[in-house]
Design a protein around this motif. Structure first.
Motif, PDB file in Angstrom:
ATOM      1  N   MET A   1       0.823  -1.208   0.000  1.00 45.92           N
ATOM      2  CA  MET A   1       0.000   0.000   0.000  1.00 45.92           C
ATOM      3  C   MET A   1       0.862   1.265   0.000  1.00 45.92           C
ATOM      4  SD  MET A   1      -3.077  -0.938  -0.322  1.00 45.92           S
ATOM      5  CE  MET A   1      -2.356  -2.214  -1.347  1.00 45.92           C
ATOM      6  N   GLU A   2       1.968   1.212   0.696  1.00 49.96           N
ATOM      7  CA  GLU A   2       2.898   2.346   0.701  1.00 49.96           C
ATOM      8  C   GLU A   2       3.446   2.585  -0.702  1.00 49.96           C
ATOM      9  OE1 GLU A   2       7.214   3.479   2.707  1.00 49.96           O
ATOM     10  OE2 GLU A   2       5.838   2.163   3.823  1.00 49.96           O
ATOM     11  N   TYR A   3       3.814   1.505  -1.373  1.00 47.50           N
ATOM     12  CA  TYR A   3       4.344   1.583  -2.742  1.00 47.50           C
ATOM     13  C   TYR A   3       3.284   2.123  -3.696  1.00 47.50           C
ATOM     14  CZ  TYR A   3       6.334  -0.106  -7.193  1.00 47.50           C
ATOM     15  OH  TYR A   3       6.820  -0.197  -8.479  1.00 47.50           O
ATOM     16  N   ALA A   4       2.063   1.597  -3.600  1.00 50.08           N
ATOM     17  CA  ALA A   4       0.980   2.000  -4.498  1.00 50.08           C
ATOM     18  C   ALA A   4       0.651   3.482  -4.339  1.00 50.08           C
ATOM     19  CB  ALA A   4      -0.256   1.153  -4.235  1.00 50.08           C
ATOM     20  N   GLN A   5       0.635   3.945  -3.098  1.00 50.56           N
ATOM     21  CA  GLN A   5       0.308   5.358  -2.862  1.00 50.56           C
ATOM     22  C   GLN A   5       1.431   6.272  -3.337  1.00 50.56           C
ATOM     23  OE1 GLN A   5      -2.019   6.106   1.035  1.00 50.56           O
ATOM     24  NE2 GLN A   5      -0.993   4.148   1.373  1.00 50.56           N
ATOM     25  N   GLU A   6       2.651   5.835  -3.120  1.00 45.94           N
ATOM     26  CA  GLU A   6       3.804   6.644  -3.548  1.00 45.94           C
ATOM     27  C   GLU A   6       3.838   6.778  -5.065  1.00 45.94           C
ATOM     28  OE1 GLU A   6       8.678   6.326  -3.669  1.00 45.94           O
ATOM     29  OE2 GLU A   6       7.560   5.124  -2.206  1.00 45.94           O
ATOM     30  N   LYS A   7       3.519   5.672  -5.780  1.00 38.90           N
ATOM     31  CA  LYS A   7       3.565   5.667  -7.242  1.00 38.90           C
ATOM     32  C   LYS A   7       2.222   6.053  -7.875  1.00 38.90           C
ATOM     33  CE  LYS A   7       7.787   3.863  -7.393  1.00 38.90           C
ATOM     34  NZ  LYS A   7       8.958   4.568  -7.957  1.00 38.90           N
ATOM     35  N   ARG A   8       1.193   6.246  -7.041  1.00 36.95           N
ATOM     36  CA  ARG A   8      -0.151   6.578  -7.526  1.00 36.95           C
ATOM     37  C   ARG A   8      -0.696   5.495  -8.463  1.00 36.95           C
ATOM     38  NH1 ARG A   8      -2.295  10.363  -4.166  1.00 36.95           N
ATOM     39  NH2 ARG A   8      -0.713  11.904  -3.626  1.00 36.95           N
ATOM     40  N   ILE A   9      -0.584   4.243  -8.032  1.00 39.56           N
ATOM     41  CA  ILE A   9      -1.034   3.110  -8.844  1.00 39.56           C
ATOM     42  C   ILE A   9      -2.321   2.538  -8.256  1.00 39.56           C
ATOM     43  CG2 ILE A   9      -0.423   0.853  -9.804  1.00 39.56           C
ATOM     44  CD1 ILE A   9       2.519   1.566  -9.288  1.00 39.56           C
ATOM     45  N   PRO A  10      -3.384   2.402  -9.053  1.00 36.47           N
ATOM     46  CA  PRO A  10      -4.623   1.775  -8.572  1.00 36.47           C
ATOM     47  C   PRO A  10      -4.372   0.337  -8.116  1.00 36.47           C
ATOM     48  CG  PRO A  10      -4.987   2.899 -10.669  1.00 36.47           C
ATOM     49  CD  PRO A  10      -3.502   2.872 -10.452  1.00 36.47           C
TER      50      PRO A  10
ATOM     51  N   ALA B   1      -8.145   4.761  -0.098  1.00 33.64           N
ATOM     52  CA  ALA B   1      -9.050   5.025  -1.223  1.00 33.64           C
ATOM     53  C   ALA B   1      -9.248   6.521  -1.482  1.00 33.64           C
ATOM     54  CB  ALA B   1     -10.401   4.358  -0.973  1.00 33.64           C
ATOM     55  N   LYS B   2      -8.847   7.359  -0.541  1.00 33.35           N
ATOM     56  CA  LYS B   2      -8.917   8.811  -0.764  1.00 33.35           C
ATOM     57  C   LYS B   2      -7.755   9.298  -1.624  1.00 33.35           C
ATOM     58  CE  LYS B   2     -11.293   9.815   3.591  1.00 33.35           C
ATOM     59  NZ  LYS B   2     -11.184  10.496   4.907  1.00 33.35           N
ATOM     60  N   ARG B   3      -6.707   8.459  -1.722  1.00 34.18           N
ATOM     61  CA  ARG B   3      -5.494   8.868  -2.439  1.00 34.18           C
ATOM     62  C   ARG B   3      -5.338   8.184  -3.793  1.00 34.18           C
ATOM     63  NH1 ARG B   3      -3.665   7.634   2.947  1.00 34.18           N
ATOM     64  NH2 ARG B   3      -3.418   9.537   4.180  1.00 34.18           N
ATOM     65  N   ILE B   4      -5.804   6.924  -3.867  1.00 33.58           N
ATOM     66  CA  ILE B   4      -5.690   6.161  -5.117  1.00 33.58           C
ATOM     67  C   ILE B   4      -6.975   5.370  -5.339  1.00 33.58           C
ATOM     68  CG2 ILE B   4      -3.166   5.934  -5.047  1.00 33.58           C
ATOM     69  CD1 ILE B   4      -3.578   3.087  -3.943  1.00 33.58           C
ATOM     70  N   PRO B   5      -7.242   4.947  -6.580  1.00 35.70           N
ATOM     71  CA  PRO B   5      -8.404   4.072  -6.816  1.00 35.70           C
ATOM     72  C   PRO B   5      -8.158   2.699  -6.188  1.00 35.70           C
ATOM     73  CG  PRO B   5      -7.654   5.117  -8.857  1.00 35.70           C
ATOM     74  CD  PRO B   5      -6.578   5.330  -7.843  1.00 35.70           C
ATOM     75  N   VAL B   6      -9.150   2.209  -5.447  1.00 35.26           N
ATOM     76  CA  VAL B   6      -9.063   0.900  -4.795  1.00 35.26           C
ATOM     77  C   VAL B   6     -10.299   0.082  -5.155  1.00 35.26           C
ATOM     78  CG1 VAL B   6      -9.082  -0.336  -2.595  1.00 35.26           C
ATOM     79  CG2 VAL B   6      -7.671   1.714  -2.852  1.00 35.26           C
ATOM     80  N   PHE B   7     -10.073  -1.135  -5.632  1.00 36.57           N
ATOM     81  CA  PHE B   7     -11.172  -2.061  -5.934  1.00 36.57           C
ATOM     82  C   PHE B   7     -11.164  -3.142  -4.867  1.00 36.57           C
ATOM     83  CE2 PHE B   7     -13.637  -5.345  -7.862  1.00 36.57           C
ATOM     84  CZ  PHE B   7     -14.450  -4.745  -8.818  1.00 36.57           C
TER      85      PHE B   7
END
Length: 256
Positions: free
Chosen positions: A74-83, A104-110
């Motif tokens: 999750m840290e990686y995904a938020q840093e890179k802005r990856i859904p 989910a406020k920072r990146i798209p999450v399914f």
């Protein structure tokens, strides 16, 4: 349509290998990289044991790994802005809360309790049925799984019950076991029953029992491939979305 590149976390696990195989049938996306502590499997894409070493640009992450990997991923995904399509089961309540309320406020999450399109269609159908039949029919949920499944009732059965409850005017009580309850069934009650045996992949039935008639809606999974197909469809759906929390109901609604 531009090709969607996927990072598959947990690529060498059972579901990771299912998704790898199924992705060959999707011309709109490809697995561009994998992440797994076990790198002994020969895959048609590079596999990294650490996110720090991953130098492949991706558009979406599909996670079918382990709750222990949650924080780093999750840290990686938020840093890179990856859904992120979150398919890992067994997340703690804290992790689930963080996923829904913060990440989910920072990146798209399914995130869905069950990644099967069929199961989620069943949920949409039983919500409509429950609303129409409210107060006139008793509701029972029966779920069947293999003999190695630990939790009961299943997360999907609970998700079905929650969806039904959300559609009703008054909240119903969940009843999990009746052998110790020496009294009649209550009207505002949803009974849930778990069957464990053999190699049953997953079977969920919702029974609406009324006066002189029964309506039953059920879904049977023949293999775990249905969850892989759902994850890949979710990745395609999520690739161009804005930050927020999405589920199978959103995917189904978009395709109606």
């Amino acid at each position: 349509m531009q090709m969607i590149n996927v990072l598959l976390s947990g690529c060498n696990g059972h579901m990771g290998q299912v998704i790898t195989r199924l992705s060959e049938n999707f011309c709109e996306l490809k697995i561009a990289a994998g992440l797994d502590l076990n790198n002994s499997v020969n895959n048609p894409y590079p596999v990294f044991t650490s996110l720090n070493d991953c130098d492949i640009k991706v558009d979406v992450i599909i996670d079918f790994s382990n709750p222990k990997a949650f924080d780093g991923l999750m840290e990686y995904a938020q840093e890179k802005r990856i859904p992120v399509v979150m398919c890992t089961t067994g997340l703690s309540s804290d992790q689930t809360g963080m996923l829904k309320n913060d990440i989910a406020k920072r990146i798209p999450v399914f995130f869905s309790a069950n990644m099967s399109l069929g199961v989620n269609l069943l949920i949409e159908l039983v919500k409509k049925a429950a609303k129409l039949l409210e107060g006139q029919f008793d509701i029972e949920i029966v779920e069947k799984h293999h003999n190695q499944k630990i939790d009961a009732p299943s997360g999907t059965a609970l998700a079905i019950a929650d969806a039904i409850n959300d559609s009703l005017d008054e909240k119903y009580e969940y009843t999990y076991d009746r052998h110790s309850r020496r009294k009649k069934r209550g009207k505002q009650e949803i009974g849930m029953h778990a069957v464990r045996g053999g190699t049953i992949v997953g079977d969920h039935s919702v029974i609406f029992a009324g006066k002189d008639e029964i309506i039953e809606i059920n879904h049977t999974a023949a293999s775990k491939e249905i969850f892989g197909v759902g994850a890949l469809k979710a990745a395609m759906f999520l690739a161009d979305k804005k930050p927020g929390l999405y589920s199978m109901s959103d995917l189904i609604a978009e395709n109606n």
